[in-house]
Design an enzyme around this catalytic site. Structure first.
Site, short mmCIF file in Angstrom:
data_model
loop_
_atom_site.label_atom_id
_atom_site.label_comp_id
_atom_site.label_asym_id
_atom_site.label_seq_id
_atom_site.Cartn_x
_atom_site.Cartn_y
_atom_site.Cartn_z
N SER A 279 0.85 -1.25 -0.09
CA SER A 279 0.23 -0.15 0.08
C SER A 279 0.90 1.00 -0.25
O SER A 279 1.90 1.22 0.70
CB SER A 279 -0.74 -0.03 1.07
OG SER A 279 -1.56 1.27 1.50
N TYR B 156 -1.38 -1.23 10.35
CA TYR B 156 -1.76 -1.45 9.08
C TYR B 156 -0.75 -1.22 8.12
O TYR B 156 -0.04 -1.79 7.26
CB TYR B 156 -3.06 -0.85 8.84
CG TYR B 156 -3.34 -1.15 7.23
CD1 TYR B 156 -3.95 -2.41 6.53
CD2 TYR B 156 -3.11 0.00 6.44
CE1 TYR B 156 -3.66 -2.53 5.32
CE2 TYR B 156 -3.37 -0.49 4.93
CZ TYR B 156 -3.76 -1.62 4.49
OH TYR B 156 -3.96 -1.67 2.91
#
Length: 271
Positions: free
Chosen positions: A147, A160
């Site tokens: 990401s 995350y």
């Protein structure tokens, strides 16, 4: 030889896709099936997987296998590897993952552990398992999903972002290790995408790219790049922040994350 035939010759005859019941995983299942690969669909939702399998068979005339499993469970990776032992998998897409949001001190420890199990432990274990298989074949490919949040620490998504930093570094190293074996490894680092990610993470996104855009970009980059950042907004955010010191990037993204958790949030990358 056509592009479709070349793709099938290098990455066929089967693709295994985790997180295949929704979002990016589902879109990638459609993309590889459209190119003639049979597909092993892996996720937790059995009913949804079977529905997708029926769609792929009808639309692309390919074979499908459905494996319903929860990759957060310690034995799931071994069971999955055993179930596909006799299937000639040439492309591995590890798209399963989820995120949490909020201050780390306020988040449930059990959920953070589950996220680590799915985003890191299962990815690393499956990658090692299938890296051996692909290397022994002398051809194939693997996609891992990072990401753009993984480029730096992100307050409000501490855990995350860290899991995606792990995946990015892991994929870069694995790309170099497997390339001499004829195996292509790609890190896909999306920005904001319309999937179930935002709802599960407790975030709201007003606009984002689509899973189909991410899937098409990933397929196009496989075998050509180490990392791909799909979507114009993700590219813009990455470029805009790239020249800033890591500390500045952390503060900026922390502010954006905070606004995303309000009734009128602004758009933030999620992958």
């Amino acid at each position: 030889m056509s592009d479709t035939n070349r793709f099938r010759a290098r990455y066929g005859p089967w693709a295994l896709i985790t997180g295949a019941s929704d979002g990016i995983g589902k879109s990638l299942a459609n993309e590889v099936a459209r190119r003639g690969l049979n597909v092993v669909l892996v996720a937790r939702n059995t009913e949804r997987l079977h529905a997708i399998a029926r769609e792929l068979r009808a639309a692309h005339n390919v074979e499908t296998e459905v494996i319903a499993t929860d990759l957060a469970q310690p034995a799931a990776v071994d069971r999955l590897a055993d179930e596909v032992r006799d299937i000639d998998v040439g492309l591995v897409v590890l798209a399963a993952g989820f995120g949490t949001s909020g201050r780390l001190t306020e988040l449930a420890l059990a959920t953070e552990r589950e996220m680590l199990a799915v985003n890191v432990t299962a990815v690393a274990s499956l990658a090692q398992t299938f890296a051996r298989r692909l290397a022994s074949r002398g051809r194939g490919g693997m996609m891992l999903f990072g990401s753009i949040l993984g480029w730096q620490g992100v307050p409000g998504q501490v855990g995350y972002a860290a899991t995606k930093a792990y995946v990015q570094v892991f994929a870069e190293g694995l790309h170099a290790e497997l390339r001499p074996c004829g195996v292509d490894v790609l890190s896909v680092a999306p920005g904001p995408v319309h999937t179930g990610f935002g709802a599960r993470a407790g975030l709201t996104m007003k606009s984002a790219t689509t899973p189909d855009v991410v899937a098409k970009a990933a397929i196009a980059a496989l075998g050509r790049r180490t990392t791909v950042v799909p979507g114009l907004r993700a590219k813009f955010l990455t470029s805009a922040l790239a020249l800033l010191p890591r500390g500045f990037r952390t503060r900026i993204l922390g502010g954006v994350m905070h606004r995303m958790r309000t009734p009128s949030p602004e758009l933030l990358p999620s992958g």
